[in-house]
Scaffold this motif. Structure first.
Motif, PDB file in Angstrom:
ATOM      1  N   VAL A 177       0.790  -1.168  -0.179  1.00 53.36           N
ATOM      2  CA  VAL A 177       0.041   0.236   0.335  1.00 53.36           C
ATOM      3  C   VAL A 177       0.741   1.088   0.001  1.00 53.36           C
ATOM      4  CG1 VAL A 177      -1.866   1.469   1.354  1.00 53.36           C
ATOM      5  CG2 VAL A 177      -2.010  -1.263   1.071  1.00 53.36           C
TER       6      VAL A 177
ATOM      7  N   PRO B 187      -5.419  -0.677  -1.224  1.00 48.96           N
ATOM      8  CA  PRO B 187      -5.984  -1.644  -0.757  1.00 48.96           C
ATOM      9  C   PRO B 187      -7.928  -1.503  -1.868  1.00 48.96           C
ATOM     10  CG  PRO B 187      -5.733  -0.459   1.485  1.00 48.96           C
ATOM     11  CD  PRO B 187      -5.662   0.546   0.041  1.00 48.96           C
TER      12      PRO B 187
ATOM     13  N   THR C 224      -4.023  -5.470  -3.795  1.00 51.88           N
ATOM     14  CA  THR C 224      -4.295  -3.855  -3.996  1.00 51.88           C
ATOM     15  C   THR C 224      -4.772  -3.414  -4.989  1.00 51.88           C
ATOM     16  OG1 THR C 224      -2.553  -3.497  -4.877  1.00 51.88           O
ATOM     17  CG2 THR C 224      -2.474  -3.421  -2.867  1.00 51.88           C
TER      18      THR C 224
END
Lengths: 444, 444
Positions: B121, B142, B430
Motif C-alpha cells: 500500500v 487496498p 490492491t
C-alpha cells in the motif's frame, strides 16, 4: 501474407479462416460466436508476435483505407441515419450515430496518433535473478481475444479495432443494429487493410449478423473471449456486467463531485467549476455535484458564475440562501444520485470536510472527485480517504482522461477496482506472463 | 482503540459495529451479508490508512493469540473431525481439515513471515509532471472488501485474514460447514487480537452462520464486495466463477506440461521430471503431461526414472515403445485433459516443438508449461508462443509459486488474464488510485 505457417499449426481445418461464416451457414449464435472466437484466437497468435513496426504499418494502412473508402462509409451511414430517423430516434442519438467527413478525419488522425504511441507488449514489469540463480521476468503480453459491446457509435468500431491491434489483441465487436450498415462498411475496410498489411482479417470480426443472440453469446463465451469491454450508457453496461460470464471491465459512470473547501481560491474555483461543468457536459468526467463548506469564501462567486453560464443549480436550502438573487431548483435526494450529463449541477452546503467525504461515500460512483482548497491537511486527508479512481486537488475533473493524463489513447475509464482503475490505456489491454529460466533447477 | 472518529463518520448507526448480527437477529442471508459488508467497508477505511508498523503489530498479535489459544482451536477441530469422520468423509479431506500443533505452528510462522514483508500500500506505480504542470501519480491502495470462499481448509481462515490485513483490506470469509467449529474458534481469536491491536474486529467476519445462503449472498454482493477469491477444487471454483456477480479471481487449476526437446540434457531432465512430478503431486504446479520429441536422447532415462519412483505412466503407443521394459497404461484423450494430482503422468511422443505447442494449446489450463532444451531458438519460440501464466525453461514447474518466485506470501495462483496472472502476492490484493494535483488547472 507470410502467416500461413502459424495458421496451419492450429486445430482448425486449414480452410476455416477463409470460409464463409454467416447466419445462413451457421444460424445458431452460440455456435457461430464460438467459431468466430476460435478464428480470433488463431489471428491473435499472429498479432501477439508481431513487432511494433508491423502493427504501426497496419494502423496506417487502416487509416489510408478509411480515407479512400470514406464515400462508401458515409453512404452506409446515411442509410442507418435514414432508417433510425424514420423510426423516431431522438436527435442526440442520431448525432452519435452520424459519421461525416470531419468525424472520419478524426478517426484517421486517431489511428495515426495510435501508431505513434509506444507498444505495451514486451515491456518488462519486474524481473530479478533469485538467490538460486533462476532468472525471472514478468512481461506484458496481449490478452488474446477482446470483446467489445457498444451501441450506435460507429467510431468505436475503428477506435477499438485500432487499440486492439496496437496492443496485439484480436477483437470481436458487437456494434448494435442502429449502426449496422456503417459498421459493416467500416469492418470491410478495416479487414481489407489488415490483410493488405499482412495480418489475418480475422483479427477484427463482428457478431452483429447474429443480432442480440450474438451479443448474448459473446457475453457467455468464457474461456474463448478473455475480456469484455462495454462502452455506452448505464443500462448497456449494467446488462453486460450482470449477464456476462466473460470477465468484464466496467467503464464510464461518473457521478463526479467537487468539494469547495473554506480556503479555496475564488478565481481558481470559478475557473475550475466552469471548466468542469460547462466545457463538455455530456461526458463522464464532468462535475455533477458541488459540495460547499459553510464558510467557503469562493461560494457566491462560483454559483453566480455557473448560473451566468446557463447552469441550472439544484440546491439544498443552505446553498440557495448563499445566492438569493440567483434562480435555483430545490434539490431532492435524487439529485445527489443523478449523473445529469447536461448543464445541471446539484449543490449542497456540508458542514466541512468530513461531511463532504460522507456525502461522497454515499453517492459517488468512484470515478473522480476533486477538492479545491489551500489547506494542506485537508488536501492530504481527501487524497487518502476518498476511494475513487481519480482524486484531484485544485484542478478540473475533466483531466480524468487517458489522453490528458499522458496514457495516449483511451480504451475507456474503468470504475471498477480489478485489473484497471480510471483511464485505461493500451497497457490495460495486456496481461502478463512470468518467464522463468534455469539450468536444470529443481525445487528443494 | 483510537478509531472511533472514523467509525463515527459513517452512515451506520454508531452502535452498529458492536451489535449482534446472527441468523437469529437477521435471518435473511442477503440482508445479513449486506450488513456484514457494510461493517467490513467501515473497517476497511481504518485498515486502508493504517501504516505498516500498525498492521505488522496486529499480525504478530494474531500470531500470539493463536499460540495462546491453540488448545481451544485444536479442541474445536476435533469436533469437526469427529462429525465429518462419522459422516463418512474420506481420509484426504479429513487430513485437509485437521489442525494439529505442527500446523498451528505453521500458521504462526506464516504470520510472522507476513509481518516481515514489505507493504504494497502506498507504492507509487508510475508518476510524472505533465507539460502543463499537473502532478500525477498512480498509487497502490487496498481493494477495500475482499471475499474468500474455500472449503474444509481452516488454515485458509488465518492465511487470508493475515494477507487481507497486511494489504489493508477487510475480508468476508466463507469457510464451509465441515470446518465450522474450527473456523469459529479461529475467527474469535483473530477478531480479539485485531481489537487488542487497535483495529476494528469487523475487519475479519464470516458468512458461515448463514450457510450456503450466505455463500450465495456473498457471490451476489456486487458493489459491496470488491473482489472474490475462491480457493479449493475445480467444482468450487467453477461454481463461483459461474454464479458470482462480484468480480472473481480464478485460481488454481493446473494441467501442467513439460516438453522434452531433442537436445535436452538427460541428467537435468531426470532431476526436473522427478521434482515436478513426485515432490508434491497433489498441488497445482505439479506436471501432469510429458510431451517428448521423437529423438529426445533423455527420454528413456526420464521414463525409467519416473517409473522407478512409482509414477504410473499413461502413454501413447510411441511413448510406450520407448521403454518396452516398463509397465505403462495406455493413454486416451481423457488423460490429456486430466489433472491427476497424484503419482500419475500422461506421456505422449509429439513430432517436435510445433506439435508440442499444439497439444498444449488444446489441453493446457494456462497455468505453467516448461520446455527442457538446449536449443536457443526453440526456447525462444516456446517463451513467445505458449500462452500460460508461467513459461519455464530448463527448471521444474514447481517454481510457479509466490514464495519461490520471491513475491512473499501467496494468495493463490491466478489462471485468468485479468488483474492478476500466475502467483498472486500482496500487491495483487490492491488496486490503484490516480492522484492529480494542480494549481487551478483547467482543461483547454
Amino acid at each position: 501474407m507470410t502467416l500461413s505457417a502459424d495458421q496451419a499449426s492450429t486445430a482448425l481445418p486449414a480452410d476455416a479462416p477463409s470460409a464463409d461464416l454467416s447466419p445462413e451457414t451457421v444460424p445458431d449464435a452460440v455456435a457461430a460466436v464460438g467459431q468466430l472466437a476460435d478464428r480470433a484466437r488463431v489471428a491473435s497468435r499472429v498479432l501477439a508476435r508481431a513487432d511494433r513496426n508491423r502493427k504501426d504499418h497496419a494502423l496506417v494502412s487502416i487509416a489510408g483505407a478509411l480515407d479512400e473508402g470514406r464515400a462508401d462509409v458515409i453512404a452506409a451511414n446515411a442509410k442507418d441515419l435514414e432508417r433510425e430517423a424514420a423510426a423516431g430516434t431522438g436527435a442526440a442519438l442520431l448525432d452519435r450515430l452520424r459519421l461525416d467527413d470531419a468525424r472520419v478525419d478524426g478517426l484517421i488522425a486517431a489511428l495515426h496518433e495510435l501508431a505513434g504511441l509506444p507498444d505495451p507488449v514486451g515491456t518488462v514489469l519486474r524481473g530479478q535473478t533469485l538467490p538460486n540463480g533462476l532468472r525471472l521476468r514478468q512481461v506484458h503480453v496481449p490478452m488474446g481475444v477482446v470483446g467489445a459491446i457498444y451501441e450506435a457509435r460507429p467510431n468505436v468500431t475503428v477506435d477499438i479495432a485500432g487499440l486492439a491491434l496496437k496492443s496485439g489483441n484480436a477483437v470481436l465487436l458487437r456494434g448494435g443494429s442502429a449502426a449496422a450498415e456503417t459498421n459493416k462498411a467500416l469492418l470491410a475496410l478495416v479487414r481489407g487493410a489488415l490483410e493488405a498489411a499482412g495480418f489475418p482479417a480475422d483479427a477484427v470480426q463482428s457478431v452483429d449478423p447474429w443480432g442480440r443472440a450474438g451479443a448474448t453469446a459473446l457475453m457467455a463465451a468464457r474461456g474463448k473471449v478473455d475480456v469484455l469491454i462495454p462502452r455506452g450508457g448505464r443500462s448497456l453496461i449494467q446488462s453486460v456486467v450482470t449477464n456476462a460470464t466473460v470477465p468484464v471491465i466496467e467503464t464510464g459512470e461518473g457521478n463526479v463531485h467537487i468539494y469547495l473547501d473554506e480556503s479555496a481560491d475564488a478565481a481558481d474555483a470559478v475557473a475550475i467549476l466552469l471548466n468542469a461543468k460547462t466545457q463538455r457536459p455530456s461526458v463522464c468526467n464532468t462535475v455533477e455535484t458541488l459540495l460547499i463548506h459553510p464558510k467557503a469564501a469562493a461560494a457566491v462567486d462560483v454559483l453566480t458564475a455557473l448560473a451566468g453560464a446557463g447552469v441550472r443549480l439544484h440546491t439544498d436550502e443552505r446553498a440557495a440562501a448563499l445566492v438569493p438573487g440567483v434562480a435555483t431548483v430545490p434539490a431532492t435526494e435524487e439529485d445527489w444520485a443523478t449523473e445529469y450529463m447536461d448543464l445541471d449541477l446539484a449543490v449542497r452546503v456540508v458542514d466541512g470536510l468530513d461531511a463532504a467525504m460522507e456525502h461522497i461515500r454515499a453517492w459517488s460512483t468512484g470515478h473522480t472527485e476533486a477538492i479545491l482548497t489551500n489547506d494542506l491537511a485537508n488536501a492530504e486527508r481527501f487524497i487518502a480517504e476518498v476511494d475513487s479512481a481519480a482524486v484531484i486537488v485544485n484542478a478540473s475533473t475533466r483531466f480524468t482522461d487517458g489522453g490528458q493524463l499522458g496514457l495516449g489513447a483511451e480504451v475507456g475509464i474503468s470504475t471498477q477496482k480489478m485489473h484497471a482503475r480510471g483511464p485505461m490505456g493500451l497497457r490495460e489491454l495486456t496481461t502478463t506472463k512470468w518467464i522463468v529460466q534455469g539450468d536444470g533447477h529443481v525445487r528443494s
